[in-house]
Write a protein that holds these residues in place. Structure first.
Motif, PDB file in Angstrom:
ATOM      1  N   GLY A  15       0.785  -1.230   0.000  1.00  0.00           N
ATOM      2  CA  GLY A  15       0.000   0.000   0.000  1.00  0.00           C
ATOM      3  C   GLY A  15       0.816   1.279   0.000  1.00  0.00           C
ATOM      4  O   GLY A  15       0.265   2.370  -0.136  1.00  0.00           O
ATOM      5  N   VAL A  16       2.125   1.175   0.134  1.00  0.00           N
ATOM      6  CA  VAL A  16       2.952   2.386   0.231  1.00  0.00           C
ATOM      7  C   VAL A  16       3.026   3.106  -1.114  1.00  0.00           C
ATOM      8  O   VAL A  16       2.924   4.336  -1.165  1.00  0.00           O
ATOM      9  CB  VAL A  16       4.348   2.062   0.795  1.00  0.00           C
ATOM     10  CG1 VAL A  16       5.225   3.306   0.829  1.00  0.00           C
ATOM     11  CG2 VAL A  16       4.211   1.468   2.194  1.00  0.00           C
ATOM     12  N   ASP A  17       3.173   2.374  -2.201  1.00  0.00           N
ATOM     13  CA  ASP A  17       3.193   3.019  -3.523  1.00  0.00           C
ATOM     14  C   ASP A  17       1.906   3.808  -3.757  1.00  0.00           C
ATOM     15  O   ASP A  17       1.947   4.947  -4.238  1.00  0.00           O
ATOM     16  CB  ASP A  17       3.362   1.975  -4.637  1.00  0.00           C
ATOM     17  CG  ASP A  17       4.750   1.364  -4.657  1.00  0.00           C
ATOM     18  OD1 ASP A  17       5.736   2.088  -4.382  1.00  0.00           O
ATOM     19  OD2 ASP A  17       4.860   0.160  -4.947  1.00  0.00           O
ATOM     20  N   GLU A  18       0.791   3.205  -3.394  1.00  0.00           N
ATOM     21  CA  GLU A  18      -0.502   3.873  -3.572  1.00  0.00           C
ATOM     22  C   GLU A  18      -0.603   5.123  -2.699  1.00  0.00           C
ATOM     23  O   GLU A  18      -1.135   6.144  -3.139  1.00  0.00           O
ATOM     24  CB  GLU A  18      -1.647   2.903  -3.238  1.00  0.00           C
ATOM     25  CG  GLU A  18      -1.768   1.739  -4.199  1.00  0.00           C
ATOM     26  CD  GLU A  18      -0.795   0.582  -3.939  1.00  0.00           C
ATOM     27  OE1 GLU A  18      -0.826  -0.384  -4.707  1.00  0.00           O
ATOM     28  OE2 GLU A  18       0.009   0.639  -2.977  1.00  0.00           O
ATOM     29  N   TYR A  19      -0.109   5.050  -1.460  1.00  0.00           N
ATOM     30  CA  TYR A  19      -0.124   6.217  -0.571  1.00  0.00           C
ATOM     31  C   TYR A  19       0.664   7.361  -1.210  1.00  0.00           C
ATOM     32  O   TYR A  19       0.195   8.499  -1.259  1.00  0.00           O
ATOM     33  CB  TYR A  19       0.470   5.862   0.796  1.00  0.00           C
ATOM     34  CG  TYR A  19       0.478   7.031   1.751  1.00  0.00           C
ATOM     35  CD1 TYR A  19      -0.602   7.271   2.598  1.00  0.00           C
ATOM     36  CD2 TYR A  19       1.559   7.911   1.795  1.00  0.00           C
ATOM     37  CE1 TYR A  19      -0.606   8.355   3.459  1.00  0.00           C
ATOM     38  CE2 TYR A  19       1.560   8.997   2.657  1.00  0.00           C
ATOM     39  CZ  TYR A  19       0.478   9.213   3.492  1.00  0.00           C
ATOM     40  OH  TYR A  19       0.477  10.297   4.335  1.00  0.00           O
ATOM     41  N   ILE A  20       1.869   7.058  -1.686  1.00  0.00           N
ATOM     42  CA  ILE A  20       2.718   8.097  -2.281  1.00  0.00           C
ATOM     43  C   ILE A  20       2.067   8.677  -3.529  1.00  0.00           C
ATOM     44  O   ILE A  20       2.087   9.899  -3.740  1.00  0.00           O
ATOM     45  CB  ILE A  20       4.123   7.529  -2.585  1.00  0.00           C
ATOM     46  CG1 ILE A  20       4.848   7.236  -1.264  1.00  0.00           C
ATOM     47  CG2 ILE A  20       4.929   8.499  -3.452  1.00  0.00           C
ATOM     48  CD1 ILE A  20       6.170   6.485  -1.410  1.00  0.00           C
ATOM     49  N   THR A  21       1.439   7.838  -4.340  1.00  0.00           N
ATOM     50  CA  THR A  21       0.780   8.294  -5.567  1.00  0.00           C
ATOM     51  C   THR A  21      -0.366   9.250  -5.265  1.00  0.00           C
ATOM     52  O   THR A  21      -0.657  10.147  -6.063  1.00  0.00           O
ATOM     53  CB  THR A  21       0.265   7.083  -6.375  1.00  0.00           C
ATOM     54  OG1 THR A  21       1.391   6.262  -6.695  1.00  0.00           O
ATOM     55  CG2 THR A  21      -0.433   7.491  -7.654  1.00  0.00           C
TER      56      THR A  21
END
Length: 133
Positions: A15-21
């Motif tokens: 979920g970290v990539d999605e948070y940053i996006t």
């Protein structure tokens, strides 16, 4: 990916990539820098957003579900969340930054002080490991 089950909450990796996006485009590179700094200190930790809905890092078998560092964006700051002992033990180095008991805020337009971030994450990890369940 390994799901870590603890007494109080399930830690689900990812979920970290999605948070940053979801962050503003002009902040995303800084958020990736924060992530990279934490991963340099704890490359084999579990990376998740399932604990506070912000990127966090944990190791199984410790108090507080093994969580020892998080990061977030709240305009105009990129924030590092660590165990309180980490900030307390580096008080002199934190002078110019806004902080609470466990969160230090870096002005987003200035980027992050990578060496300080790594030092605080190491300190938070050390504090956690000293308090084994």
């Amino acid at each position: 990916m390994k799901t870590v089950r603890t007494k109080s909450k399930t830690i689900t990796p990812g979920g970290v990539d999605e948070y940053i996006t979801k962050c503003p485009k002009e902040i995303q590179a800084t958020m990736r820098e924060m992530r990279a700094a934490i991963r340099e200190v704890a490359p084999d930790s579990v990376e998740t957003v399932s604990y506070f809905d912000i990127p966090g890092y944990s190791y199984e078998g410790y108090d507080y579900n093994g969580m020892f560092a998080w990061f977030s964006f709240k305009a105009p700051f990129v924030r590092l969340h660590v165990r309180p002992e980490a900030l307390a033990s580096h008080k002199e180095e934190l002078g110019k930054y806004a902080k609470t008991k466990a969160v230090i805020s870096f002005p987003a337009e200035e980027g992050i002080p990578k060496a300080l971030v790594k030092k605080l994450v190491k300190s938070s990890l050390k504090a956690m490991m000293g308090l084994r369940k």
